[in-house]
Design an enzyme around this catalytic site. Structure first.
Site, PDB file in Angstrom:
ATOM      1  CG  HIS A 194      -0.325  -0.094   2.666  1.00  0.00           C
ATOM      2  ND1 HIS A 194       0.035  -1.209   3.091  1.00  0.00           N
ATOM      3  CD2 HIS A 194      -0.241   0.805   3.382  1.00  0.00           C
ATOM      4  CE1 HIS A 194       0.603  -1.240   4.198  1.00  0.00           C
ATOM      5  NE2 HIS A 194       0.554   0.108   4.677  1.00  0.00           N
ATOM      6  CG  LEU A 195       1.397   5.454  -2.710  1.00  0.00           C
ATOM      7  CD1 LEU A 195       3.021   5.319  -2.792  1.00  0.00           C
ATOM      8  CD2 LEU A 195       0.921   5.868  -3.994  1.00  0.00           C
TER       9      LEU A 195
END
Length: 673
Positions: A576-577
């Site tokens: 996840h960013l």
């Protein structure tokens, strides 16, 4: 005559039980039998070798004959012998013919307790009392073999103290003539230490006990020393791969929402029959507090008519929050018939589950959803700190909301059972699909290894292909993002946007005024270390989506400045960013780890990750040791002693950001006009 015939037919249908009590003298076997038989609705026969021969000690053959005769009469049987080794149990296990289950109740109480009881008692049926009892108990313990399911038992229940024994007694006491218990091994504790400490110290006291001779005590001590020093307890099965995944669920909408019981029972059986083939060996258990529960009776009868496997779908009477501790049934997932607000309160199951789980459940629920629509369910992983996780072994709660037929409650369907049945089917579908996702997730072993460390110079040093290894396992709490990424349609209350490749959600515990996560929807991408060149297009899409959200936020507040990046070692599974504003104005930012995970080189800027993957086929990953560094301002890099003072400084600091952040578009700011 007709009554007798009916009773005879019912007796034939009832499944009889042979319960082998396993434990040394003084462990409470006879007391256990007496307690159950005094108030049980099921007919029992106690087989005790000490008195089987007209009140005197008899033989094993006599015990077997009496047990066989009792079973023919429609009675269940307690085998009140020590049964401490496999050979002693084998003949009794053979009583387990079709229509007869063989159970074991293991009274694994401390040796000191058993010896003390045996020495002090008087009037024992087998005359095993006084000082001689100590030596006999000790000798028996040396050759003890704990039972295993593969001996032929359908159920084994372990008791380590008086409370466990009482719970086991209640389990059998509540059994009606037609009731059955789930199969498996229940309550066994893991122990890597010796299980009978202090026996030698205890034997020193035996010399002074009335009625014992010095020779008896000496012989008992000698026997103890000549044998193995201590008895070891077999490793526990609970929580291991040997435990069958099990969902305990209440009847949805039939209590406060007053849904018709006949229609509800049809839907429960229909959906159970539909999902059992998809669930592998997993089990579904319908739970109700009342012994006279009509919904349990209806479901049980209809499931039998459809020949549904009763070992994998059955009913259970008891408190859904205590099925393991009070009922001996190990369930790793329970369902909660909740309200649309997903809040504690009200009564019934919802209040009981929130109370038993404590504030951890409410906090964990907020990570997943804020509200719930009728016919939907939401899976909530429980943190390991949750009382339900610790005491009952429950890893997930699935909140589910059914249709309301109660005119005194909001949103009632005005007796529209066409819509009501459709909604209830949807509720059970969502519930069982949620359980299926848990079963599938827990059957996998996520990889966490091969990371990168800082070299002595402070630069990033890749150790993925070297001899240095680091590893990290995933808790159930850490699987929440993976579930959302794989099934965003089940989490519509928290998902901001999703496509075939990404999902966008708010960080439930934002560390700044604006903080969203862009999740990859690809399996096997747990974190940055898993990324390879073939994932470059996905990383670029995640970056572009992050920039889109930055633009949206800056349209609302042009002063906001953002960074887009990844944690080197994520705390939650699924790549996840982070898209996070650089004000760090948030009550959720509470400690050094929080701060350093976003302001040190542990935070890998998305633009750098893209370049590294493009040029070298993988991303550099930093050591978790960076999280222990000093608290330094993200602008001027001044050091501060604690989080409150750091936050106070950051609010007023107007220094320029460090040079490296001003390069390569690592900071995203709205151009001044």
């Amino acid at each position: 005559m007709e009554v007798k015939i009916e009773e005879s037919v019912e007796a034939e249908k009832a499944k009889k039980i042979v319960v082998l009590l396993i434990g040394p003298p003084g462990s409470g076997k006879s007391t256990f039998c007496d307690t159950v038989m005094r108030s049980s609705h099921r007919p029992w026969s106690r087989i005790c070798q000490d008195i089987i021969n007209n009140g005197k000690a008899g033989t094993k053959a006599q015990c077997l004959k009496m047990a066989t005769d009792s079973l023919r009469e429609g009675k269940s049987v307690f085998i009140d012998r020590c049964n401490l080794d496999r050979e002693q149990r084998s003949e009794f296990i053979k009583l387990g013919v079709p229509g007869v289950e063989v159970h074991a109740v293991v009274l694994e109480l401390p040796a000191q307790v058993c010896i003390s009881r045996s020495v002090k008692r008087t009037g024992h049926e087998g005359n095993l009392q006084g000082g001689r009892a100590a030596a006999v108990v000790n000798k028996m313990l040396q050759s003890k073999e704990l039972p295993k399911v593969n001996e032929g038992f359908s159920r084994i229940m372990f008791c380590y103290n008086d409370a466990d024994v009482e719970n086991a007694g209640n389990t059998y006491n509540k059994l009606g003539p037609m009731d059955t218990l789930p199969s498996g091994c229940f309550g066994e504790k893991k122990s890597d230490t010796k299980s009978q400490p202090g026996i030698m110290k205890f034997f020193k006291k035996v010399n002074a006990l009335p009625g014992s001779s010095s020779n008896e005590a000496t012989n008992a001590t000698r026997n103890y020393n000549e044998k193995t020093e201590n008895v070891r307890v077999s490793p526990a099965k609970l929580g291991s791969a040997d435990i069958v995944p099990t969902l305990a669920f209440p009847s949805i909408s039939t209590a406060d929402f007053q849904f018709d019981l006949e229609k509800a029972s049809d839907i429960i059986v229909e959906k159970a029959e539909e999902f059992l083939p998809k669930l592998g060996t997993a089990r579904l258990v319908l739970v109700d507090l009342s012994h006279g529960s009509k919904i349990l009776s209806l479901v049980k009868a209809k499931a039998a008519q459809k020949n549904i496997d009763s070992a994998r779908f059955f009913t259970f009477v008891g408190d859904i929050t205590k099925v393991r501790s009070e009922g001996g049934l190990h369930c790793n997932v329970i369902a909660n018939a909740t309200n649309w607000r997903l809040k504690p309160g009200g009564g019934g199951v919802n209040a009981a589950i929130f109370k038993a789980a404590g504030p951890d459940l409410e906090a964990a629920t907020r990570v997943r959803a804020n509200t719930l629509l009728p016919g939907k369910a939401v899976v909530v992983p429980l943190p390991s700190t949750c009382p339900l996780h610790n005491a009952e072994g429950i890893t997930h709660v699935i909140h589910v909301l059914g249709p309301n037929m109660n005119p005194n409650r909001p949103d009632n369907l005005n007796n529209d059972y066409t819509k009501g049945c459709k909604t209830l089917r949807g509720a059970y579908t969502s519930l069982f699909e949620g359980f299926l996702s848990v079963v599938q997730d827990q059957s996998k072993l996520p990889k966490r290894s091969n990371q990168t460390a800082l070299s002595d110079s402070g630069s990033l040093e890749d150790t993925r292909d070297s001899g240095k290894k680091m590893s990290k396992g995933w808790s159930t709490w850490a699987l929440a993002l993976h579930s959302i990424a794989m099934h965003p349609e089940r989490h519509e209350n928290v998902v901001l946007e999703f496509s075939d490749n990404i999902v966008v959600i708010n960080d439930q515990y934002p560390k700044a005024r604006k903080h969203v996560l862009v999740l990859a929807r690809q399996e096997s991408l747990d974190g940055l270390e898993d990324v390879r060149k073939e994932n470059l297009q996905l990383l670029q899409e995640m970056h572009n989506v992050g920039l889109k959200w930055v633009d949206r936020f800056q349209n609302e507040d042009a002063s906001l400045i953002f960074r887009l990046g990844y944690h080197s070692v994520p705390s939650m599974r699924q790549l996840h960013l982070h898209v996070i504003s650089q004000d760090f104005d948030s009550d959720s930012l509470k400690n050094k780890k929080h701060w350093n995970s976003f302001t040190s080189s542990f935070f890998r800027d998305s633009v750098d990750v893209l370049e590294e993957v493009k040029s070298q086929g993988k991303a550099n990953v930093a050591s978790e040791d960076l999280l222990k560094g000093e608290l330094r301002c993200n602008r001027c890099r001044s050091a501060h002693p604690n989080i409150p003072k750091l936050k106070s400084h950051v609010r007023s600091c107007r220094s320029q950001f460090p040079d490296h952040l001003l390069q390569n578009n690592r900071l995203v700011a709205r151009p001044e006009t």
